[in-house]
Motif scaffolding. Structure first.
Motif, PDB file in Angstrom:
ATOM      1  N   ILE A  42     -24.127  61.914  79.579  1.00  0.00           N
ATOM      2  CA  ILE A  42     -22.974  61.031  79.428  1.00  0.00           C
ATOM      3  C   ILE A  42     -23.345  59.716  80.099  1.00  0.00           C
ATOM      4  CG2 ILE A  42     -20.551  60.646  79.997  1.00  0.00           C
ATOM      5  CD1 ILE A  42     -20.231  63.694  80.195  1.00  0.00           C
ATOM      6  N   TYR A  43     -23.118  58.614  79.388  1.00  0.00           N
ATOM      7  CA  TYR A  43     -23.416  57.288  79.919  1.00  0.00           C
ATOM      8  C   TYR A  43     -22.172  56.412  79.793  1.00  0.00           C
ATOM      9  CZ  TYR A  43     -28.136  58.998  78.904  1.00  0.00           C
ATOM     10  OH  TYR A  43     -29.275  59.753  78.823  1.00  0.00           O
ATOM     11  N   ALA A  44     -21.936  55.584  80.784  1.00  0.00           N
ATOM     12  CA  ALA A  44     -20.815  54.642  80.721  1.00  0.00           C
ATOM     13  C   ALA A  44     -21.103  53.545  79.704  1.00  0.00           C
ATOM     14  CB  ALA A  44     -20.538  54.042  82.089  1.00  0.00           C
ATOM     15  N   THR A  45     -22.349  53.082  79.659  1.00  0.00           N
ATOM     16  CA  THR A  45     -22.775  52.019  78.738  1.00  0.00           C
ATOM     17  C   THR A  45     -24.214  52.299  78.309  1.00  0.00           C
ATOM     18  OG1 THR A  45     -23.739  50.595  80.445  1.00  0.00           O
ATOM     19  CG2 THR A  45     -21.365  50.322  79.991  1.00  0.00           C
ATOM     20  N   PRO A  46     -24.697  51.633  77.258  1.00  0.00           N
ATOM     21  CA  PRO A  46     -26.098  51.805  76.874  1.00  0.00           C
ATOM     22  C   PRO A  46     -27.077  51.420  77.988  1.00  0.00           C
ATOM     23  CG  PRO A  46     -24.896  50.858  75.055  1.00  0.00           C
ATOM     24  CD  PRO A  46     -23.965  50.859  76.239  1.00  0.00           C
ATOM     25  N   ARG A  70     -21.633  59.856  74.811  1.00  0.00           N
ATOM     26  CA  ARG A  70     -22.027  61.252  75.049  1.00  0.00           C
ATOM     27  C   ARG A  70     -23.048  61.633  73.995  1.00  0.00           C
ATOM     28  NH1 ARG A  70     -17.761  64.179  77.904  1.00  0.00           N
ATOM     29  NH2 ARG A  70     -16.202  62.672  78.540  1.00  0.00           N
ATOM     30  N   ILE A  71     -24.057  62.372  74.421  1.00  0.00           N
ATOM     31  CA  ILE A  71     -25.081  62.829  73.477  1.00  0.00           C
ATOM     32  C   ILE A  71     -25.504  64.240  73.853  1.00  0.00           C
ATOM     33  CG2 ILE A  71     -26.970  61.775  74.795  1.00  0.00           C
ATOM     34  CD1 ILE A  71     -28.274  61.207  71.968  1.00  0.00           C
ATOM     35  N   LYS A  72     -25.772  65.029  72.832  1.00  0.00           N
ATOM     36  CA  LYS A  72     -26.263  66.394  73.015  1.00  0.00           C
ATOM     37  C   LYS A  72     -27.316  66.656  71.956  1.00  0.00           C
ATOM     38  CE  LYS A  72     -24.771  71.221  73.130  1.00  0.00           C
ATOM     39  NZ  LYS A  72     -23.605  72.113  73.036  1.00  0.00           N
ATOM     40  N   THR A  73     -28.418  67.272  72.363  1.00  0.00           N
ATOM     41  CA  THR A  73     -29.526  67.556  71.451  1.00  0.00           C
ATOM     42  C   THR A  73     -29.960  69.005  71.586  1.00  0.00           C
ATOM     43  OG1 THR A  73     -30.306  65.274  71.610  1.00  0.00           O
ATOM     44  CG2 THR A  73     -31.888  66.905  70.830  1.00  0.00           C
ATOM     45  N   ASP A  74     -30.164  69.663  70.463  1.00  0.00           N
ATOM     46  CA  ASP A  74     -30.784  70.981  70.430  1.00  0.00           C
ATOM     47  C   ASP A  74     -32.279  70.710  70.293  1.00  0.00           C
ATOM     48  OD1 ASP A  74     -32.040  73.369  69.640  1.00  0.00           O
ATOM     49  OD2 ASP A  74     -30.263  74.065  68.567  1.00  0.00           O
ATOM     50  N   GLU A  75     -33.015  70.926  71.362  1.00  0.00           N
ATOM     51  CA  GLU A  75     -34.436  70.571  71.375  1.00  0.00           C
ATOM     52  C   GLU A  75     -35.287  71.477  70.497  1.00  0.00           C
ATOM     53  OE1 GLU A  75     -35.428  68.504  75.432  1.00  0.00           O
ATOM     54  OE2 GLU A  75     -34.367  70.393  75.811  1.00  0.00           O
ATOM     55  N   THR A  76     -34.755  72.618  70.091  1.00  0.00           N
ATOM     56  CA  THR A  76     -35.486  73.507  69.191  1.00  0.00           C
ATOM     57  C   THR A  76     -35.381  73.010  67.756  1.00  0.00           C
ATOM     58  OG1 THR A  76     -35.033  75.383  70.630  1.00  0.00           O
ATOM     59  CG2 THR A  76     -35.703  75.882  68.383  1.00  0.00           C
ATOM     60  N   LYS A  77     -34.171  72.654  67.335  1.00  0.00           N
ATOM     61  CA  LYS A  77     -33.932  72.211  65.956  1.00  0.00           C
ATOM     62  C   LYS A  77     -34.042  70.700  65.799  1.00  0.00           C
ATOM     63  CE  LYS A  77     -30.752  76.011  65.100  1.00  0.00           C
ATOM     64  NZ  LYS A  77     -29.379  76.399  64.805  1.00  0.00           N
TER      65      LYS A  77
END
Length: 148
Positions: A42-46, A70-77
């Motif tokens: 989670i980041y307040a700004t870029p 907010r960003i979420k990554t599935d590192e497998t897919k």
């Protein structure tokens, strides 16, 4: 004599179950199936994301004045979801057209990931636009994007 055999049998069964459990729970491949490796941030700004790891780096098309990212990554897919609120500059994308952008996956109508901040459904009439592999839509004062 009978009690000794029963104790040995229980001990052997217990050791076998313990060894099997340790094997299953210690293997990375098995652990990844049970709980895939996710990266989230989670980041307040870029600007707060400067130097972030690739899995949680903000896509370059996110406006510089975006907030609450907010960003979420599935590192497998290698699939990601992102959400942000723009303060002034909305992102501009185009219709999802594989003829003009070969990276577009027309079959991707929904993200492969989910999160508590991700909407349960896209509101009727909301258009999905694309930029490379990213799909994007605006809803309820925020923008949401995903890669298949």
């Amino acid at each position: 004599m009978e009690n000794v055999r029963a104790v040995k049998r229980r001990l052997l069964i217990g050791l076998t179950l313990s060894a099997a459990s340790a094997f299953l729970l210690s293997g990375c491949a098995v652990a990844n199936v049970i709980s895939p490796p996710f990266a989230a941030a989670i980041y307040a700004t870029p600007a707060d994301a400067a130097g972030a790891a690739d899995a949680v780096a903000i896509p370059g098309w996110v406006p510089a004045d975006a907030t609450n990212i907010r960003i979420k990554t599935d590192e497998t897919k290698h699939a990601s979801i992102v959400m942000f609120t723009p303060t002034a500059t909305p992102p501009t994308f185009t219709a999802c057209d594989p003829a003009t952008d070969p990276q577009v996956d027309q079959n991707s109508k929904a993200p492969a990931l989910d999160e508590t901040w991700w909407p349960q459904a896209i509101n009727p009439g909301t258009g999905v636009t694309c930029f490379g592999p990213w799909h994007l839509f605006g809803q309820d004062g925020a923008y949401y994007g995903w890669t298949p």
